[in-house]
Enzyme design. Structure first.
Site, PDB file in Angstrom:
ATOM      1  N   HIS A  19       0.854  -1.189   0.000  1.00 23.90           N
ATOM      2  CA  HIS A  19       0.000   0.000   0.000  1.00 23.90           C
ATOM      3  C   HIS A  19       0.891   1.242   0.000  1.00 23.90           C
ATOM      4  O   HIS A  19       2.060   1.182   0.400  1.00 23.90           O
ATOM      5  CB  HIS A  19      -0.909   0.004   1.222  1.00 23.90           C
ATOM      6  CG  HIS A  19      -2.029  -0.965   1.123  1.00 23.90           C
ATOM      7  ND1 HIS A  19      -2.521  -1.639   2.200  1.00 23.90           N
ATOM      8  CD2 HIS A  19      -2.758  -1.378   0.048  1.00 23.90           C
ATOM      9  CE1 HIS A  19      -3.509  -2.429   1.811  1.00 23.90           C
ATOM     10  NE2 HIS A  19      -3.664  -2.291   0.508  1.00 23.90           N
ATOM     11  N   GLY A  67      -2.419  -1.780  -8.159  1.00 19.50           N
ATOM     12  CA  GLY A  67      -3.355  -2.581  -7.368  1.00 19.50           C
ATOM     13  C   GLY A  67      -4.805  -2.221  -7.579  1.00 19.50           C
ATOM     14  O   GLY A  67      -5.624  -3.068  -7.954  1.00 19.50           O
ATOM     15  N   ASP A  72      -4.150  -6.139  -8.199  1.00 20.29           N
ATOM     16  CA  ASP A  72      -4.512  -7.099  -7.148  1.00 20.29           C
ATOM     17  C   ASP A  72      -5.183  -8.326  -7.763  1.00 20.29           C
ATOM     18  O   ASP A  72      -4.905  -9.465  -7.373  1.00 20.29           O
ATOM     19  CB  ASP A  72      -5.456  -6.466  -6.117  1.00 20.29           C
ATOM     20  CG  ASP A  72      -4.793  -5.382  -5.281  1.00 20.29           C
ATOM     21  OD1 ASP A  72      -3.545  -5.329  -5.238  1.00 20.29           O
ATOM     22  OD2 ASP A  72      -5.529  -4.592  -4.669  1.00 20.29           O
ATOM     23  N   ASP A  92      -1.273  -1.442   4.830  1.00 15.49           N
ATOM     24  CA  ASP A  92      -1.305  -0.287   5.724  1.00 15.49           C
ATOM     25  C   ASP A  92      -2.609  -0.336   6.521  1.00 15.49           C
ATOM     26  O   ASP A  92      -3.659   0.027   6.011  1.00 15.49           O
ATOM     27  CB  ASP A  92      -1.225   1.012   4.918  1.00 15.49           C
ATOM     28  CG  ASP A  92      -1.152   2.244   5.810  1.00 15.49           C
ATOM     29  OD1 ASP A  92      -1.261   2.112   7.046  1.00 15.49           O
ATOM     30  OD2 ASP A  92      -0.983   3.343   5.253  1.00 15.49           O
ATOM     31  N   HIS A  99     -10.232   0.407  -2.241  1.00 20.13           N
ATOM     32  CA  HIS A  99     -10.426  -0.888  -2.898  1.00 20.13           C
ATOM     33  C   HIS A  99     -10.267  -2.029  -1.885  1.00 20.13           C
ATOM     34  O   HIS A  99      -9.739  -3.080  -2.187  1.00 20.13           O
ATOM     35  CB  HIS A  99      -9.461  -1.042  -4.082  1.00 20.13           C
ATOM     36  CG  HIS A  99      -8.008  -1.021  -3.693  1.00 20.13           C
ATOM     37  ND1 HIS A  99      -7.378   0.098  -3.227  1.00 20.13           N
ATOM     38  CD2 HIS A  99      -7.082  -2.000  -3.713  1.00 20.13           C
ATOM     39  CE1 HIS A  99      -6.116  -0.206  -2.956  1.00 20.13           C
ATOM     40  NE2 HIS A  99      -5.916  -1.470  -3.250  1.00 20.13           N
ATOM     41  N   ASP A 102     -11.005  -5.610  -2.807  1.00 19.02           N
ATOM     42  CA  ASP A 102      -9.969  -6.284  -3.596  1.00 19.02           C
ATOM     43  C   ASP A 102      -8.891  -6.863  -2.690  1.00 19.02           C
ATOM     44  O   ASP A 102      -8.411  -7.974  -2.903  1.00 19.02           O
ATOM     45  CB  ASP A 102      -9.314  -5.302  -4.576  1.00 19.02           C
ATOM     46  CG  ASP A 102     -10.286  -4.699  -5.561  1.00 19.02           C
ATOM     47  OD1 ASP A 102     -11.322  -5.340  -5.835  1.00 19.02           O
ATOM     48  OD2 ASP A 102     -10.010  -3.595  -6.055  1.00 19.02           O
ATOM     49  N   ARG A 108      -7.921 -13.582   0.991  1.00 20.47           N
ATOM     50  CA  ARG A 108      -8.736 -14.803   1.061  1.00 20.47           C
ATOM     51  C   ARG A 108      -8.203 -15.851   0.087  1.00 20.47           C
ATOM     52  O   ARG A 108      -8.066 -17.022   0.438  1.00 20.47           O
ATOM     53  CB  ARG A 108     -10.195 -14.483   0.758  1.00 20.47           C
ATOM     54  CG  ARG A 108     -11.111 -15.701   0.847  1.00 20.47           C
ATOM     55  CD  ARG A 108     -12.584 -15.349   0.692  1.00 20.47           C
ATOM     56  NE  ARG A 108     -12.888 -14.439  -0.388  1.00 20.47           N
ATOM     57  CZ  ARG A 108     -13.048 -14.808  -1.666  1.00 20.47           C
ATOM     58  NH1 ARG A 108     -12.916 -16.060  -2.018  1.00 20.47           N
ATOM     59  NH2 ARG A 108     -13.335 -13.906  -2.585  1.00 20.47           N
TER      60      ARG A 108
END
Length: 132
Positions: A19, A67, A72, A92, A99, A102, A108
């Site tokens: 990030h 990203g 991402d 962060d 987002h 995302d 996950r």
């Protein structure tokens, strides 16, 4: 190591994402682990990859999209296809994440795929030590 690990020519496929508020932490971490990164094939989101490549010569790096603009998801697709061996994603926790869905989806997927991943420098360094 995962059974379907993507080792390309015996090299680890390493995903790098950070990030905005953690990009300097990624650069600092990458400098401390430059030899490890040079030995692998790096897949990085756009600005993270640019920042790391500016300070470390000799990286075999593919820069993906930013990203929030699909990078991402590109990393996520690589995870689903078994194309990454590890992912380093400096999150962060105090930053605004427009987002956020995302980011959650990417974490996950990494968890579902049983992919070794780190979200901070200390854990990333432990992963490097374990993979060496």
């Amino acid at each position: 190591m995962r059974e379907d690990a993507s080792r390309e020519n015996g090299r680890l496929a390493i995903g790098l994402i950070a990030h905005d508020g953690k990009k300097q932490a990624m650069v600092d971490w990458a400098l401390a682990h430059a030899d490890f990164l040079r030995a692998g094939k790096i897949y990085a989101t756009s600005s993270t990859g640019t920042r790391v490549a500016e300070v470390i010569d000799g990286l075999d790096m593919t820069r993906l999209r930013s990203g929030p603009l699909g990078g991402d998801q590109q990393i996520g697709a690589m995870i689903v296809e078994g194309g990454l061996d590890i992912m380093i994603f400096f999150v962060d926790p105090l930053g605004t994440l427009p987002h956020d869905v995302d980011v959650k989806a990417l974490l996950r997927l990494a968890t579902l795929a049983d992919l070794p991943f780190a979200c901070n420098p200390a854990t990333a360094s432990l992963l490097v030590a374990a993979m060496a």
